[in-house]
Scaffold this motif. Structure first.
Motif, PDB file in Angstrom:
ATOM      1  N   THR A  80     -12.876   4.190  -3.628  1.00 52.17           N
ATOM      2  CA  THR A  80     -11.766   5.427  -3.757  1.00 52.17           C
ATOM      3  C   THR A  80     -10.807   5.250  -2.959  1.00 52.17           C
ATOM      4  O   THR A  80     -11.156   6.073  -1.660  1.00 52.17           O
ATOM      5  CB  THR A  80     -13.290   7.036  -4.034  1.00 52.17           C
ATOM      6  OG1 THR A  80     -13.126   5.933  -5.136  1.00 52.17           O
ATOM      7  CG2 THR A  80     -11.774   7.319  -4.412  1.00 52.17           C
ATOM      8  N   ASP A  81      -9.356   5.464  -3.323  1.00 52.04           N
ATOM      9  CA  ASP A  81      -8.168   5.143  -1.961  1.00 52.04           C
ATOM     10  C   ASP A  81      -7.106   5.400  -3.405  1.00 52.04           C
ATOM     11  O   ASP A  81      -6.450   4.137  -3.912  1.00 52.04           O
ATOM     12  CB  ASP A  81      -8.347   3.997  -1.401  1.00 52.04           C
ATOM     13  CG  ASP A  81      -8.005   4.393  -0.217  1.00 52.04           C
ATOM     14  OD1 ASP A  81      -5.989   4.666   0.067  1.00 52.04           O
ATOM     15  OD2 ASP A  81      -7.700   2.871   0.815  1.00 52.04           O
ATOM     16  N   THR A  82      -6.432   6.634  -3.089  1.00 55.37           N
ATOM     17  CA  THR A  82      -5.438   6.648  -3.420  1.00 55.37           C
ATOM     18  C   THR A  82      -4.367   5.940  -2.937  1.00 55.37           C
ATOM     19  O   THR A  82      -3.314   5.349  -2.966  1.00 55.37           O
ATOM     20  CB  THR A  82      -4.692   8.107  -3.857  1.00 55.37           C
ATOM     21  OG1 THR A  82      -4.980   8.673  -2.380  1.00 55.37           O
ATOM     22  CG2 THR A  82      -5.348   8.872  -4.568  1.00 55.37           C
ATOM     23  N   ILE A  83      -4.333   5.332  -1.431  1.00 55.34           N
ATOM     24  CA  ILE A  83      -3.256   5.007  -0.594  1.00 55.34           C
ATOM     25  C   ILE A  83      -3.233   3.544  -0.940  1.00 55.34           C
ATOM     26  O   ILE A  83      -2.090   2.366  -0.686  1.00 55.34           O
ATOM     27  CB  ILE A  83      -3.141   5.207   0.650  1.00 55.34           C
ATOM     28  CG1 ILE A  83      -3.339   6.842   1.069  1.00 55.34           C
ATOM     29  CG2 ILE A  83      -2.333   4.874   1.591  1.00 55.34           C
ATOM     30  CD1 ILE A  83      -3.014   7.070   2.379  1.00 55.34           C
ATOM     31  N   PHE A  84      -4.774   2.725  -1.286  1.00 56.10           N
ATOM     32  CA  PHE A  84      -4.469   1.529  -1.121  1.00 56.10           C
ATOM     33  C   PHE A  84      -6.091   1.194  -2.771  1.00 56.10           C
ATOM     34  O   PHE A  84      -6.566   0.960  -2.620  1.00 56.10           O
ATOM     35  CB  PHE A  84      -5.512   0.772  -0.218  1.00 56.10           C
ATOM     36  CG  PHE A  84      -5.284  -0.814   0.366  1.00 56.10           C
ATOM     37  CD1 PHE A  84      -4.254  -1.891  -0.483  1.00 56.10           C
ATOM     38  CD2 PHE A  84      -6.539  -1.179   0.559  1.00 56.10           C
ATOM     39  CE1 PHE A  84      -3.947  -2.976  -0.032  1.00 56.10           C
ATOM     40  CE2 PHE A  84      -6.666  -2.871  -0.176  1.00 56.10           C
ATOM     41  CZ  PHE A  84      -5.056  -3.999   0.048  1.00 56.10           C
ATOM     42  N   VAL A 122     -17.294   4.949  -1.529  1.00 56.51           N
ATOM     43  CA  VAL A 122     -16.488   5.346  -0.106  1.00 56.51           C
ATOM     44  C   VAL A 122     -15.294   5.822  -0.271  1.00 56.51           C
ATOM     45  O   VAL A 122     -14.346   4.882  -1.469  1.00 56.51           O
ATOM     46  CB  VAL A 122     -16.504   3.905   1.514  1.00 56.51           C
ATOM     47  CG1 VAL A 122     -18.263   4.149   1.599  1.00 56.51           C
ATOM     48  CG2 VAL A 122     -16.286   3.328   1.157  1.00 56.51           C
ATOM     49  N   GLU A 123     -14.487   5.956   0.409  1.00 56.30           N
ATOM     50  CA  GLU A 123     -12.461   6.543   0.072  1.00 56.30           C
ATOM     51  C   GLU A 123     -12.715   6.255   1.241  1.00 56.30           C
ATOM     52  O   GLU A 123     -12.732   5.587   2.375  1.00 56.30           O
ATOM     53  CB  GLU A 123     -13.040   8.088  -0.041  1.00 56.30           C
ATOM     54  CG  GLU A 123     -13.493   8.773  -1.464  1.00 56.30           C
ATOM     55  CD  GLU A 123     -13.385  10.301  -1.021  1.00 56.30           C
ATOM     56  OE1 GLU A 123     -13.287  10.954   0.124  1.00 56.30           O
ATOM     57  OE2 GLU A 123     -14.452  10.965  -2.139  1.00 56.30           O
ATOM     58  N   HIS A 124     -11.115   6.444   0.954  1.00 56.24           N
ATOM     59  CA  HIS A 124     -10.101   5.595   2.302  1.00 56.24           C
ATOM     60  C   HIS A 124     -10.442   6.782   3.770  1.00 56.24           C
ATOM     61  O   HIS A 124     -11.021   8.038   3.240  1.00 56.24           O
ATOM     62  CB  HIS A 124      -8.128   6.631   2.006  1.00 56.24           C
ATOM     63  CG  HIS A 124      -7.459   6.179   2.943  1.00 56.24           C
ATOM     64  ND1 HIS A 124      -7.076   4.896   3.156  1.00 56.24           N
ATOM     65  CD2 HIS A 124      -7.406   6.776   4.452  1.00 56.24           C
ATOM     66  CE1 HIS A 124      -5.989   4.702   3.925  1.00 56.24           C
ATOM     67  NE2 HIS A 124      -5.791   6.069   4.452  1.00 56.24           N
ATOM     68  N   CYS A 182      -7.452  -5.552   8.469  1.00 55.55           N
ATOM     69  CA  CYS A 182      -7.289  -3.706   8.699  1.00 55.55           C
ATOM     70  C   CYS A 182      -8.310  -3.604   7.840  1.00 55.55           C
ATOM     71  O   CYS A 182      -9.119  -3.730   7.189  1.00 55.55           O
ATOM     72  CB  CYS A 182      -5.943  -3.838   8.716  1.00 55.55           C
ATOM     73  SG  CYS A 182      -6.039  -3.866   7.282  1.00 55.55           S
ATOM     74  N   ALA A 183      -8.168  -2.084   7.830  1.00 52.81           N
ATOM     75  CA  ALA A 183      -9.125  -1.534   7.095  1.00 52.81           C
ATOM     76  C   ALA A 183      -8.475  -0.417   6.439  1.00 52.81           C
ATOM     77  O   ALA A 183      -7.360   0.308   6.867  1.00 52.81           O
ATOM     78  CB  ALA A 183     -10.695  -0.834   7.589  1.00 52.81           C
ATOM     79  N   HIS A 184      -8.412  -0.713   5.414  1.00 59.36           N
ATOM     80  CA  HIS A 184      -7.706   1.222   4.127  1.00 59.36           C
ATOM     81  C   HIS A 184      -5.972   0.993   4.744  1.00 59.36           C
ATOM     82  O   HIS A 184      -6.068   1.956   5.356  1.00 59.36           O
ATOM     83  CB  HIS A 184      -8.517   1.921   4.163  1.00 59.36           C
ATOM     84  CG  HIS A 184      -9.459   2.373   5.197  1.00 59.36           C
ATOM     85  ND1 HIS A 184      -8.904   3.130   6.072  1.00 59.36           N
ATOM     86  CD2 HIS A 184     -11.186   2.321   5.349  1.00 59.36           C
ATOM     87  CE1 HIS A 184     -10.052   3.168   6.859  1.00 59.36           C
ATOM     88  NE2 HIS A 184     -10.709   2.529   7.095  1.00 59.36           N
ATOM     89  N   PRO A 185      -5.465   0.120   4.654  1.00 59.47           N
ATOM     90  CA  PRO A 185      -4.249   0.228   5.141  1.00 59.47           C
ATOM     91  C   PRO A 185      -3.544   0.918   4.172  1.00 59.47           C
ATOM     92  O   PRO A 185      -3.440   1.800   3.368  1.00 59.47           O
ATOM     93  CB  PRO A 185      -3.725  -1.235   4.985  1.00 59.47           C
ATOM     94  CG  PRO A 185      -4.280  -1.470   3.316  1.00 59.47           C
ATOM     95  CD  PRO A 185      -6.236  -1.336   3.858  1.00 59.47           C
ATOM     96  N   SER A 186      -2.297   1.275   4.808  1.00 57.51           N
ATOM     97  CA  SER A 186      -1.402   3.106   4.802  1.00 57.51           C
ATOM     98  C   SER A 186       0.198   1.990   4.731  1.00 57.51           C
ATOM     99  O   SER A 186      -0.022   1.673   5.977  1.00 57.51           O
ATOM    100  CB  SER A 186      -1.826   3.630   5.008  1.00 57.51           C
ATOM    101  OG  SER A 186      -1.998   4.378   6.504  1.00 57.51           O
ATOM    102  N   SER A 222       0.678  -1.505   0.303  1.00 60.10           N
ATOM    103  CA  SER A 222      -0.167  -0.263   0.054  1.00 60.10           C
ATOM    104  C   SER A 222       0.758   1.463   0.120  1.00 60.10           C
ATOM    105  O   SER A 222       2.235   1.150   0.085  1.00 60.10           O
ATOM    106  CB  SER A 222      -1.158  -0.228   0.799  1.00 60.10           C
ATOM    107  OG  SER A 222       0.066  -0.555   2.813  1.00 60.10           O
ATOM    108  N   ASN A 223       0.441   2.505  -1.085  1.00 62.04           N
ATOM    109  CA  ASN A 223       1.510   3.515  -0.445  1.00 62.04           C
ATOM    110  C   ASN A 223       1.440   4.076   0.832  1.00 62.04           C
ATOM    111  O   ASN A 223       0.948   4.164   1.893  1.00 62.04           O
ATOM    112  CB  ASN A 223       0.411   3.960  -1.526  1.00 62.04           C
ATOM    113  CG  ASN A 223       0.948   3.809  -3.437  1.00 62.04           C
ATOM    114  OD1 ASN A 223       2.121   3.410  -3.525  1.00 62.04           O
ATOM    115  ND2 ASN A 223      -0.097   4.260  -3.838  1.00 62.04           N
ATOM    116  N   PRO A 224       1.953   5.468   0.709  1.00 61.92           N
ATOM    117  CA  PRO A 224       2.514   5.868   2.212  1.00 61.92           C
ATOM    118  C   PRO A 224       1.360   7.096   2.399  1.00 61.92           C
ATOM    119  O   PRO A 224       0.205   7.264   1.218  1.00 61.92           O
ATOM    120  CB  PRO A 224       3.596   6.853   1.567  1.00 61.92           C
ATOM    121  CG  PRO A 224       3.798   6.339   0.852  1.00 61.92           C
ATOM    122  CD  PRO A 224       3.156   5.387   0.093  1.00 61.92           C
ATOM    123  N   PRO A 225       1.003   7.507   3.572  1.00 57.33           N
ATOM    124  CA  PRO A 225      -0.549   8.047   3.931  1.00 57.33           C
ATOM    125  C   PRO A 225      -0.239   9.417   3.297  1.00 57.33           C
ATOM    126  O   PRO A 225       0.816  10.218   2.761  1.00 57.33           O
ATOM    127  CB  PRO A 225      -0.120   8.076   5.358  1.00 57.33           C
ATOM    128  CG  PRO A 225       0.747   6.837   6.315  1.00 57.33           C
ATOM    129  CD  PRO A 225       1.570   7.391   4.899  1.00 57.33           C
TER     130      PRO A 225
END
Length: 245
Positions: free
Chosen positions: A180-184, A211-213, A155-159, A3-6
Protein backbone atom coordinates in the motif's frame (compact mmCIF):
# COMPACT_ATOMS: atom_id res chain seq x y z
CA UNK A 1 7.72 9.91 -13.01
CA UNK A 2 8.93 6.50 -11.81
CA UNK A 3 7.39 7.39 -8.42
CA UNK A 4 5.00 10.08 -7.29
CA UNK A 5 5.80 13.21 -5.23
CA UNK A 6 6.06 12.77 -1.44
CA UNK A 7 3.12 13.18 0.90
CA UNK A 8 2.34 13.14 4.62
CA UNK A 9 3.10 9.40 4.77
CA UNK A 10 6.75 10.41 4.33
CA UNK A 11 7.00 11.80 7.86
CA UNK A 12 4.51 9.76 9.90
CA UNK A 13 5.51 6.61 11.71
CA UNK A 14 6.99 5.10 14.85
CA UNK A 15 10.17 6.15 16.62
CA UNK A 16 12.27 3.13 17.49
CA UNK A 17 14.04 2.42 20.76
CA UNK A 18 17.75 1.89 20.96
CA UNK A 19 21.07 3.59 21.48
CA UNK A 20 23.10 4.68 18.48
CA UNK A 21 26.76 3.64 18.58
CA UNK A 22 28.06 5.80 15.73
CA UNK A 23 29.32 9.33 16.07
CA UNK A 24 28.61 12.75 14.66
CA UNK A 25 31.29 14.53 12.68
CA UNK A 26 31.58 16.87 9.73
CA UNK A 27 32.17 16.70 6.00
CA UNK A 28 33.02 20.28 5.21
CA UNK A 29 30.39 22.23 7.11
CA UNK A 30 27.77 19.46 6.87
CA UNK A 31 27.04 17.49 10.02
CA UNK A 32 27.39 13.78 9.28
CA UNK A 33 26.71 10.57 11.17
CA UNK A 34 29.52 7.99 10.87
CA UNK A 35 29.24 4.35 11.90
CA UNK A 36 32.21 1.99 11.68
CA UNK A 37 32.38 -1.80 11.42
CA UNK A 38 34.13 -3.67 14.22
CA UNK A 39 37.40 -3.86 12.26
CA UNK A 40 37.28 -0.07 11.58
CA UNK A 41 37.88 -0.69 7.88
CA UNK A 42 36.48 1.94 5.53
CA UNK A 43 37.15 0.07 2.28
CA UNK A 44 33.56 -1.17 1.85
CA UNK A 45 31.25 1.74 2.48
CA UNK A 46 27.62 2.78 2.34
CA UNK A 47 26.34 6.29 1.82
CA UNK A 48 23.01 6.36 3.65
CA UNK A 49 20.52 8.98 2.46
CA UNK A 50 17.60 9.12 4.91
CA UNK A 51 13.96 10.06 4.65
CA UNK A 52 12.83 13.60 5.46
CA UNK A 53 13.25 13.04 9.21
CA UNK A 54 16.95 13.30 8.53
CA UNK A 55 20.30 12.04 9.77
CA UNK A 56 19.51 12.81 13.42
CA UNK A 57 16.55 10.40 13.51
CA UNK A 58 17.33 7.49 15.83
CA UNK A 59 15.66 5.02 13.43
CA UNK A 60 18.06 6.02 10.64
CA UNK A 61 21.04 5.90 12.99
CA UNK A 62 20.13 2.42 14.20
CA UNK A 63 19.90 1.24 10.59
CA UNK A 64 23.30 2.80 9.88
CA UNK A 65 24.67 0.89 12.86
CA UNK A 66 23.12 -2.33 11.55
CA UNK A 67 24.92 -1.93 8.24
CA UNK A 68 28.12 -1.26 10.17
CA UNK A 69 27.55 -4.44 12.16
CA UNK A 70 27.46 -6.24 8.80
CA UNK A 71 30.91 -4.97 7.87
CA UNK A 72 30.25 -1.65 6.16
CA UNK A 73 31.54 1.81 7.00
CA UNK A 74 28.47 4.06 6.89
CA UNK A 75 28.30 7.78 6.14
CA UNK A 76 24.98 9.63 6.60
CA UNK A 77 25.14 13.38 5.89
CA UNK A 78 22.62 16.05 6.76
CA UNK A 79 21.14 16.59 3.32
CA UNK A 80 18.61 19.07 4.77
CA UNK A 81 21.09 21.63 6.13
CA UNK A 82 19.61 21.54 9.64
CA UNK A 83 16.00 21.64 8.44
CA UNK A 84 14.52 18.12 8.61
CA UNK A 85 10.81 17.43 9.07
CA UNK A 86 9.93 16.42 12.66
CA UNK A 87 8.40 12.96 12.97
CA UNK A 88 4.60 13.03 12.99
CA UNK A 89 4.40 16.73 12.17
CA UNK A 90 0.88 18.19 12.39
CA UNK A 91 -1.42 17.53 9.44
CA UNK A 92 -1.54 21.24 8.55
CA UNK A 93 2.22 21.24 7.88
CA UNK A 94 2.88 22.54 4.36
CA UNK A 95 5.08 19.71 3.18
CA UNK A 96 5.18 20.82 -0.45
CA UNK A 97 6.40 24.26 0.61
CA UNK A 98 9.13 22.63 2.70
CA UNK A 99 10.16 20.53 -0.31
CA UNK A 100 10.76 23.66 -2.37
CA UNK A 101 13.73 24.40 -0.14
CA UNK A 102 15.19 20.90 -0.55
CA UNK A 103 15.64 20.30 -4.24
CA UNK A 104 18.55 18.80 -6.21
CA UNK A 105 20.25 22.20 -6.26
CA UNK A 106 20.80 21.95 -2.49
CA UNK A 107 20.93 18.17 -2.00
CA UNK A 108 23.21 17.11 -4.86
CA UNK A 109 26.18 19.15 -3.58
CA UNK A 110 25.96 17.41 -0.20
CA UNK A 111 25.89 13.99 -1.84
CA UNK A 112 28.78 14.88 -4.14
CA UNK A 113 30.87 16.25 -1.27
CA UNK A 114 30.24 13.13 0.79
CA UNK A 115 31.25 10.85 -2.08
CA UNK A 116 34.42 12.87 -2.72
CA UNK A 117 35.33 12.76 0.98
CA UNK A 118 34.71 9.02 1.12
CA UNK A 119 36.93 8.30 -1.88
CA UNK A 120 39.68 10.87 -1.42
CA UNK A 121 40.09 11.10 2.36
CA UNK A 122 38.28 8.25 4.09
CA UNK A 123 39.77 5.37 2.09
CA UNK A 124 36.53 3.99 0.65
CA UNK A 125 37.24 1.72 -2.31
CA UNK A 126 33.74 0.35 -2.93
CA UNK A 127 30.71 2.56 -2.28
CA UNK A 128 27.10 1.46 -2.17
CA UNK A 129 24.19 3.71 -1.27
CA UNK A 130 20.92 3.28 0.58
CA UNK A 131 17.99 5.66 0.18
CA UNK A 132 14.75 5.73 2.15
CA UNK A 133 11.81 7.62 0.61
CA UNK A 134 13.28 11.10 -0.14
CA UNK A 135 16.80 9.70 -0.18
CA UNK A 136 16.00 7.20 -2.93
CA UNK A 137 15.93 9.92 -5.58
CA UNK A 138 19.54 10.81 -4.83
CA UNK A 139 20.72 7.21 -4.87
CA UNK A 140 19.25 6.97 -8.37
CA UNK A 141 20.71 10.32 -9.50
CA UNK A 142 24.23 9.34 -8.39
CA UNK A 143 24.28 5.64 -9.31
CA UNK A 144 27.06 6.19 -11.85
CA UNK A 145 30.17 4.07 -11.18
CA UNK A 146 31.87 5.29 -14.37
CA UNK A 147 31.82 8.82 -12.95
CA UNK A 148 33.36 7.76 -9.65
CA UNK A 149 30.07 8.00 -7.80
CA UNK A 150 27.83 5.28 -6.32
CA UNK A 151 28.57 1.75 -7.52
CA UNK A 152 25.57 -0.18 -6.17
CA UNK A 153 22.20 1.18 -5.06
CA UNK A 154 19.30 0.10 -2.88
CA UNK A 155 16.18 1.99 -1.88
CA UNK A 156 12.96 1.45 0.03
CA UNK A 157 9.60 3.03 -0.87
CA UNK A 158 11.10 5.66 -3.22
CA UNK A 159 9.49 9.05 -3.77
CA UNK A 160 9.58 11.59 -6.62
CA UNK A 161 12.11 9.73 -8.75
CA UNK A 162 11.88 10.95 -12.34
CA UNK A 163 11.68 8.36 -15.11
CA UNK A 164 14.74 9.78 -16.86
CA UNK A 165 16.71 9.58 -13.62
CA UNK A 166 15.95 5.87 -13.33
CA UNK A 167 16.76 5.38 -17.01
CA UNK A 168 20.20 6.86 -16.35
CA UNK A 169 21.46 4.43 -13.69
CA UNK A 170 24.73 2.71 -14.49
CA UNK A 171 24.94 0.14 -11.70
CA UNK A 172 22.95 -2.58 -9.90
CA UNK A 173 19.79 -1.31 -8.20
CA UNK A 174 17.32 -2.91 -5.79
CA UNK A 175 13.99 -1.72 -4.37
CA UNK A 176 11.89 -2.70 -1.36
CA UNK A 177 8.28 -1.75 -2.06
CA UNK A 178 5.16 -1.60 0.09
CA UNK A 179 1.88 -3.19 -0.94
CA UNK A 180 0.00 0.00 0.00
CA UNK A 181 1.83 3.08 -1.25
CA UNK A 182 0.26 6.07 -2.98
CA UNK A 183 3.73 7.39 -3.80
CA UNK A 184 5.07 4.17 -5.32
CA UNK A 185 1.85 2.34 -6.31
CA UNK A 186 1.58 -0.73 -8.53
CA UNK A 187 1.54 1.24 -11.78
CA UNK A 188 4.74 3.10 -10.84
CA UNK A 189 6.33 -0.15 -9.74
CA UNK A 190 5.51 -1.73 -13.08
CA UNK A 191 6.75 1.34 -14.95
CA UNK A 192 10.00 1.09 -12.98
CA UNK A 193 10.32 -2.58 -13.88
CA UNK A 194 10.11 -1.77 -17.58
CA UNK A 195 12.67 1.00 -17.24
CA UNK A 196 15.06 -1.19 -15.25
CA UNK A 197 14.84 -3.98 -17.83
CA UNK A 198 15.97 -1.56 -20.51
CA UNK A 199 18.95 -0.28 -18.51
CA UNK A 200 20.64 -3.67 -18.77
CA UNK A 201 21.72 -3.38 -15.13
CA UNK A 202 21.07 -6.04 -12.48
CA UNK A 203 17.91 -5.15 -10.58
CA UNK A 204 15.55 -6.53 -7.96
CA UNK A 205 12.16 -5.39 -6.70
CA UNK A 206 10.70 -7.04 -3.58
CA UNK A 207 7.08 -6.34 -2.68
CA UNK A 208 6.08 -6.64 0.99
CA UNK A 209 2.43 -7.33 1.79
CA UNK A 210 0.53 -5.77 4.66
CA UNK A 211 2.71 -2.66 4.91
CA UNK A 212 2.59 0.96 3.78
CA UNK A 213 5.00 3.62 2.59
CA UNK A 214 7.74 4.18 5.16
CA UNK A 215 7.74 0.65 6.57
CA UNK A 216 11.48 0.05 6.12
CA UNK A 217 12.44 2.90 8.46
CA UNK A 218 9.34 3.90 10.46
CA UNK A 219 7.46 0.62 10.97
CA UNK A 220 5.62 -0.27 14.16
CA UNK A 221 7.82 -3.02 15.56
CA UNK A 222 5.14 -4.29 17.92
CA UNK A 223 3.20 -5.57 14.90
CA UNK A 224 4.36 -8.89 13.49
CA UNK A 225 3.69 -8.10 9.83
CA UNK A 226 5.43 -4.71 9.78
CA UNK A 227 8.33 -5.93 11.91
CA UNK A 228 8.89 -8.85 9.54
CA UNK A 229 8.78 -6.58 6.47
CA UNK A 230 11.18 -4.03 7.95
CA UNK A 231 13.69 -6.67 8.99
CA UNK A 232 13.53 -8.47 5.65
CA UNK A 233 13.88 -5.25 3.68
CA UNK A 234 17.12 -4.68 5.58
CA UNK A 235 18.28 -8.23 4.85
CA UNK A 236 17.41 -7.67 1.19
CA UNK A 237 19.74 -4.67 1.17
CA UNK A 238 22.57 -6.53 2.91
CA UNK A 239 22.31 -9.47 0.52
CA UNK A 240 22.23 -7.10 -2.46
CA UNK A 241 25.45 -5.43 -1.34
CA UNK A 242 27.10 -8.77 -0.54
CA UNK A 243 26.38 -9.87 -4.11
CA UNK A 244 27.23 -6.69 -6.00
CA UNK A 245 29.54 -4.60 -3.80
Amino acid sequence: MASNPPGSCCYHGVKHEGEAVGQMGKIGDVETYFSYPSNKSTEKAILLLPDVIGHGFINAQLIADQFAANGYFVVMPDVFHGDPVPLNKAEDFDFMQWLKGHQPSTVDPVVEAALAEMREKLGCKRIGAVGYCFGAKYVVRHLKPDQGKIQVGYCAHPSFVESQELQGIQGPFAISAAETDTIFPAEKRHESEEILKKTGQPYQINLYSGVEHGFAIRAALDKKVTKYAKENAFLQAVQWFEEHL
